[in-house]
Design an enzyme around this catalytic site. Structure first.
Site, PDB file in Angstrom:
ATOM      1  N   ALA A 204     -68.001  31.102  29.216  1.00  0.00           N
ATOM      2  CA  ALA A 204     -66.637  31.609  29.409  1.00  0.00           C
ATOM      3  C   ALA A 204     -66.708  33.042  29.922  1.00  0.00           C
ATOM      4  O   ALA A 204     -67.770  33.670  29.924  1.00  0.00           O
ATOM      5  CB  ALA A 204     -65.872  31.575  28.088  1.00  0.00           C
ATOM      6  N   LYS A 205     -65.620  33.560  30.370  1.00  0.00           N
ATOM      7  CA  LYS A 205     -65.525  34.979  30.750  1.00  0.00           C
ATOM      8  C   LYS A 205     -64.060  35.356  30.759  1.00  0.00           C
ATOM      9  O   LYS A 205     -63.191  34.496  30.957  1.00  0.00           O
ATOM     10  CB  LYS A 205     -66.100  35.185  32.160  1.00  0.00           C
ATOM     11  CG  LYS A 205     -66.552  36.596  32.417  1.00  0.00           C
ATOM     12  CD  LYS A 205     -67.887  36.836  31.758  1.00  0.00           C
ATOM     13  CE  LYS A 205     -68.398  38.235  32.000  1.00  0.00           C
ATOM     14  NZ  LYS A 205     -69.764  38.387  31.469  1.00  0.00           N
ATOM     15  N   GLY A 206     -63.781  36.639  30.560  1.00  0.00           N
ATOM     16  CA  GLY A 206     -62.390  37.077  30.595  1.00  0.00           C
ATOM     17  C   GLY A 206     -62.286  38.474  31.156  1.00  0.00           C
ATOM     18  O   GLY A 206     -63.302  39.137  31.390  1.00  0.00           O
TER      19      GLY A 206
END
Ligand code: NAD
Length: 428
Positions: free
Chosen positions: A118-120
């Site tokens: 994931a990444k944000g």
């Protein structure tokens, strides 16, 4: 706002950061894996969930500004929660966040930790925000993400321009809004509230371990290498420190966004660290030449370690460098074009998914310690990190020999096999 999977999906080639995030490269590598079929490619080139949130916050001057935040959860077929950093930068956009989320899936699979990728991030200029504005923005982002994060679902961590303080705010906001005080909701926290020993240096340490292993494999003595490092932030400064104190290598060039220092006889690293701590810059450090970043990347060296930003090793650097080994400490510093040239020139490139997972590995250790409420010593953390990185290195190097391919292709192959097996075992 949660967006249905696939709605924002584009051809990944248009938006890719690195070979590992292009559909073509994934396709080419995956098709060589026995039992692979096209439906697998279809799954791994799509994210499970892509979230965009519009975050209004009141600035210190009383006005309201709306910031756009993202969280992309790529693939968690291997089980465990999603995992990936949160970056604050004016150039953050969905395509970049998606590319980085894909890299996290491969990284976690390659080093065999039980996380999905994931990444944000938030598109903002953090240096223009006061501390209280940053706190309000972080808390509002956490609130907007709602149930899309959690200790067993998606566990954020720091990334570019975010740090342990930002993680402390995220933990606190999550704890309040969910009536759930689990420290395991984010990693990279301060030691006082559940952070792990050894987290700060972990990425740099992993870079050094993998560089050392490859050099030994090539019959080169790590202590005799001349090293250039682009970037002197968290990753670059720990690489310099550990290379100097523990490996005994000669660091001849170091750069920051301001420019580069170079001394062919070696920089004095202990003095440089004190100089930077005192002056906040490496500019005017004595007994070395001052040059541009571009010039430094072309200097004579044995090992080049880009530890700053994506795309810095371009076709020109690839054509002109005489480094024997390039180690991707940053995410995607070697462009796709440069990678082809370096392969042709038989220069070893250690891909980021093998070189820089030290941070996510110690994040995993932090998560485990938080869940168990049992804390490890610095020596425990460093020993376990070393083992996971060396094992991943060996799997990758062996695959590169067995399949006569680059380390980049071998690393993706090893990661993909695990992800594809998991998808098949679980069904979809
Ligand atoms: P940082 O912000 O602490 O340091 C970045 C360094 O790069 C600084 O010294 C800065 O001056 C320099 N820099 C910025 N622009 C530059 C330019 N144009 N030319 C030369 N130098 C420039 O960041 P960091 O945490 O050290 O991360 C560096 C890279 O490593 C990023 O790509 C990040 O995504 C990647 N990475 C970091 C971690 C981690 O745990 N910190 C983990 C995996 C990957």
């Amino acid at each position: 706002m949660s967006v249905a999977p696939g709605i924002f999906q584009k051809n990944l080639d248009e938006t890719s950061l690195s070979s590992e995030t292009t559909a073509n490269f994934m396709d080419a590598v995956a098709k060589k894996i026995p039992g692979f079929d096209d439906s697998m490619l279809n799954i791994i080139t799509h994210s499970k969930r892509e979230i965009i949130v519009e975050i209004p916050i009141r600035l210190d001057n009383g006005k309201v500004s709306v910031f756009r935040g993202y969280r992309v959860q790529h693939n968690n077929s291997r089980g465990g929660p999603f995992k990936g950093g949160i970056r604050y930068h004016h150039e953050v956009n969905l395509a970049e966040v998606r590319g980085l989320a894909i890299l996290m899936t491969w990284k976690a699979a390659l080093v065999r930790i039980p996380f999905g990728g994931a990444k944000g991030g938030i598109a903002c200029e953090p240096k223009k925000l006061s501390l209280t504005e940053l706190e309000r923005l972080t808390r509002a982002y956490t609130e907007h993400l709602g149930d899309n994060i959690g200790p067993y679902y998606d566990v954020p961590a720091p990334d570019v321009n975010t740090n342990s303080q930002v993680m402390a705010w995220m933990f606190d906001e999550y704890a309040k809004s969910h009536n759930n005080c689990s420290l395991a909701v984010v990693t990279g926290k301060p030691i006082e509230i559940g952070g792990s020993q050894g987290r700060e240096e972990a990425t740099g340490r992993g870079v050094v371990i993998v560089t050392r292993e490859l050099l030994k494999e090539l019959g080169l003595n790590p202590a005799e290498q001349r090293i250039i490092i682009q970037g002197f932030g968290n990753v670059g400064s720990y690489v310099a420190r550990i290379m100097h104190y523990e490996v005994g290598a000669k660091i001849i060039g170091i750069s920051t966004v301001e420019g580069a220092i170079y001394n062919e006889n070696g920089l004095n690293i202990p003095e440089l660290l004190s100089y930077q701590a005192k002056h906040g810059t490496i500019k005017d450090f004595p007994n070395c030449d001052w040059m541009s970043n571009e010039e430094m990347l072309l200097q004579d060296c044995d090992v080049l370690i880009p530890a700053a930003l994506a795309g810095s090793v371009d076709a020109e650097v690839a054509q002109k460098t005489n480094a024997k080994v390039i180690v991707e400490a940053a995410n995607a510093p070697v462009t796709i074009e440069a990678d082809a040239i370096l392969n042709e020139r038989k220069i070893y490139v250690v891909p980021g998914i093998l070189a820089n997972p030290g941070g996510v590995i110690v994040s995993y250790f932090e998560w485990v310690q938080n869940l168990q409420q049992l804390y490890w010593t610095y020596e425990d953390v460093v020993g376990r990190l070393e083992k996971l990185i060396v094992d991943a290195y060996k799997r990758t190097y062996t695959a590169s020999i067995e399949h006569n391919c680059s380390l980049r292709e071998a690393a993706l192959r090893v990661a993909l096999i695990d992800v594809i097996k998991s998808i098949k075992l679980r069904g979809f």
